[in-house]
Design a protein around this motif. Structure first.
Motif, PDB file in Angstrom:
ATOM      1  N   PHE A 119      -4.278 -64.385  32.345  1.00  0.00           N
ATOM      2  CA  PHE A 119      -4.149 -63.388  32.523  1.00  0.00           C
ATOM      3  C   PHE A 119      -4.417 -62.459  33.240  1.00  0.00           C
ATOM      4  CE2 PHE A 119      -3.493 -60.228  28.338  1.00  0.00           C
ATOM      5  CZ  PHE A 119      -2.024 -59.855  28.931  1.00  0.00           C
ATOM      6  N   VAL A 151      -9.334 -63.166  32.284  1.00  0.00           N
ATOM      7  CA  VAL A 151      -8.291 -62.437  32.669  1.00  0.00           C
ATOM      8  C   VAL A 151      -8.299 -61.760  33.838  1.00  0.00           C
ATOM      9  CG1 VAL A 151      -8.469 -59.729  31.882  1.00  0.00           C
ATOM     10  CG2 VAL A 151      -7.821 -61.688  30.044  1.00  0.00           C
ATOM     11  N   LEU A 177       1.450 -62.280  24.656  1.00  0.00           N
ATOM     12  CA  LEU A 177       1.789 -63.044  25.635  1.00  0.00           C
ATOM     13  C   LEU A 177       1.456 -65.085  25.129  1.00  0.00           C
ATOM     14  CD1 LEU A 177      -0.374 -63.993  28.205  1.00  0.00           C
ATOM     15  CD2 LEU A 177      -2.444 -63.215  26.829  1.00  0.00           C
TER      16      LEU A 177
END
Lengths: 394, 114
Positions: free
Chosen positions: A149, A182, A359
């Motif tokens: 992400f 992330v 998401l």
């Protein structure tokens, strides 16, 4: 266990889209690549860019790293590499790098095809064949720990650090706690907040690398003898209430959440998958920064904006999150998550939950506003002579 | 939202902060009674911009998020608008370094001025 449904690639990675990428090796092949993709349909995505047919070695390596990374991104099922035929960057070897993943890859040389009309015709056949080859791919269940992400901010204002970035940060924490990855970038926007990021690094080597990269970006301003204040914060940031780079950075860092920073990688370098935060060393320019992370393997991007950016990406869906109530209203059709509610009292955990749900639904195939509107900016960060000189001095 | 809200119109991110962020357009004369002691805004402060919570002398650090975001370039009175006209970054000042030849550390290994 949190799951989503994606496309499993031959190399084991999982994509959230099933695109045929059309990758030009230079600016000279870019219009052809763009036309081939747009004539073919929504499943074909071109990455037109400005890099010349002849670049210095370091520049050419970067172009190659980024294009190979885009081809290897799991959102890409198959790729067509397009060249004019005069490029230093070898299309065949770039295609080989991508094909090593087991994905179908073809090349097209405009000169060999005869001319542009013939190249468009041949390109249409090639992408149709590639699409056919990956048409049997169906979505299968995967764990969110396989998601990378990317978090980005652009057109920041004071609401970014108060609402949108902390909301995305809360979603980032949830993903990391579930074993996911992330990736934050935009190194100039660590200036003034690097001591906080440094404390989060898992070991000394990571900490040193992070501080070194931030210092290098700050030194670039020194080398050029410029006052960074004219550009950071930008005039738009300043109008939105951000006074100094320190203030902007402290707000920007919030978007990667609060979990340990495990890796620092170079522009476009592969982002290690699994359980933590990676910092990618990129410039502050949004489009180039997003492209670096997508080349690094990010399947989904969250992009926070206060003043109202509309930017997207051809390969990875970009989720737009705003913390500014005026932008949420005025640019509603370009936004995916309204986090301005945080300013009215919504708990950050709840806003974060909404980002996290978005998401997952986007990973499952839901279109973002930028995808629906085909906003697909693409740019490769070119290594500048001064930047290279600065590294050479070290 | 992190921080403490003043009169539903301004936000203080951390206790040690010397500025608050306006959550609405503020006008000269507006009162923030939740501030200790209550504070009168002395000039217009647009949404998202900052109000001084304390008097700050030139050179004194300005704090938000509990961290240093810059320093006062001139003296700032409590209740005033704090922005680029009276608050400077302490970072990324290549112009100063280049002209003065000042380095914060390290000499040439750290990349001296060109």
């Amino acid at each position: 266990m949190d799951t989503f449904e994606g496309y499993r690639r031959p190399d084991g990675r999982i994509g959230v889209r099933n695109h045929v990428a059309v990758l030009p090796t230079s600016v000279a092949a870019s219009p052809i690549a763009d036309r081939i993709a747009s004539d073919a349909g929504r499943w074909a995505r071109a990455t037109p860019h400005q890099m010349g047919t002849s670049q210095p070695d370091e520049g050419r390596e970067r172009t190659r790293t980024v294009l190979a990374g885009i081809g290897l991104n799991p959102n890409v099922g198959a790729a067509l590499v397009v060249e004019l035929g005069t490029e230093d960057l070898d299309a065949e070897s770039l295609a080989d790098d991508i094909a090593a993943s087991g994905k179908p890859v073809e090349t097209l040389a405009v000169r060999e095809a005869g001319a542009t009309a013939a190249a468009l015709e041949r390109g249409a056949e090639l992408v149709a064949d590639l699409s056919e080859e990956i048409s049997d791919q169906t979505r299968e269940a995967a764990d969110v720990s396989e998601l990378v992400f990317a978090v980005e901010c652009g057109g920041s204002d004071a609401t970014s650090g108060i609402a949108a970035n902390p909301a995305v940060g809360a979603a980032a924490d949830r993903l990391v706690d579930a074993g996911g990855t992330v990736c934050i970038s935009e190194t100039p926007e660590f200036i003034g907040a690097e001591h906080i990021a440094a404390e989060r690094c898992v070991d000394e080597a990571t900490r040193e690398k992070l501080l070194d990269r931030v210092a290098r970006r700050e030194r670039l301003a020194d080398l050029m003898g410029v006052d960074m204040r004219g550009a950071q914060p930008t005039p738009g940031n300043q109008e939105g209430g951000l006074t100094t780079i320190e203030e902007k950075s402290l707000g920007a860092l919030a978007k990667c959440g609060t979990r340990p920073i495990r890796h620092v990688v170079d522009y476009g370098e592969e982002i290690p998958v699994g359980g933590g935060v990676t910092v990618m060393d990129t410039p502050g320019y949004d489009v180039e920064s997003v492209v670096g992370k997508v080349a690094g393997g990010a399947q989904v991007v969250a992009f926070t904006t206060g003043r109202g950016s509309t930017t997207g990406n051809p390969i990875a869906p970009v989720i737009k999150v705003t913390g500014n109530p005026r932008t949420a209203e005025r640019l509603a059709s370009n936004m995916d998550v309204d986090a301005s509610t945080v300013i009215d009292g919504e708990a950050l955990t709840e806003a974060g939950e909404r980002v996290y749900r978005t998401l997952r639904s986007v990973a499952n195939g839901a279109e973002t506003a930028a995808e629906t509107r085909r906003l697909e900016e693409f740019a490769i960060n070119e290594r500048q002579p001064r930047e290279l000189a600065a590294e050479g001095e070290r | 939202m992190k921080g403490r809200i003043l009169d539903e119109r301004a936000l203080v991110m951390a206790d040690e902060d010397t500025v608050a962020t306006a959550l609405t357009d503020l006008e000269a004369g507006d009162r923030l009674t939740d501030a200790d002691p209550p504070l009168t805004v002395t000039e217009a402060v647009p949404f998202g911009h900052k109000i001084a919570l304390t008097d700050m002398a030139a050179g004194e650090t300005v704090r938000k998020y509990g961290e240093v975001i810059g320093e006062a370039s001139v003296s700032i009175a409590r209740g005033a608008w704090v922005h680029t006209h009276n608050c400077d970054s302490t970072r990324g000042r290549g112009d100063q370094h280049a002209t003065a030849g000042v380095r914060d550390s390290g000499g040439s290994e750290d990349g001296g001025p060109l």
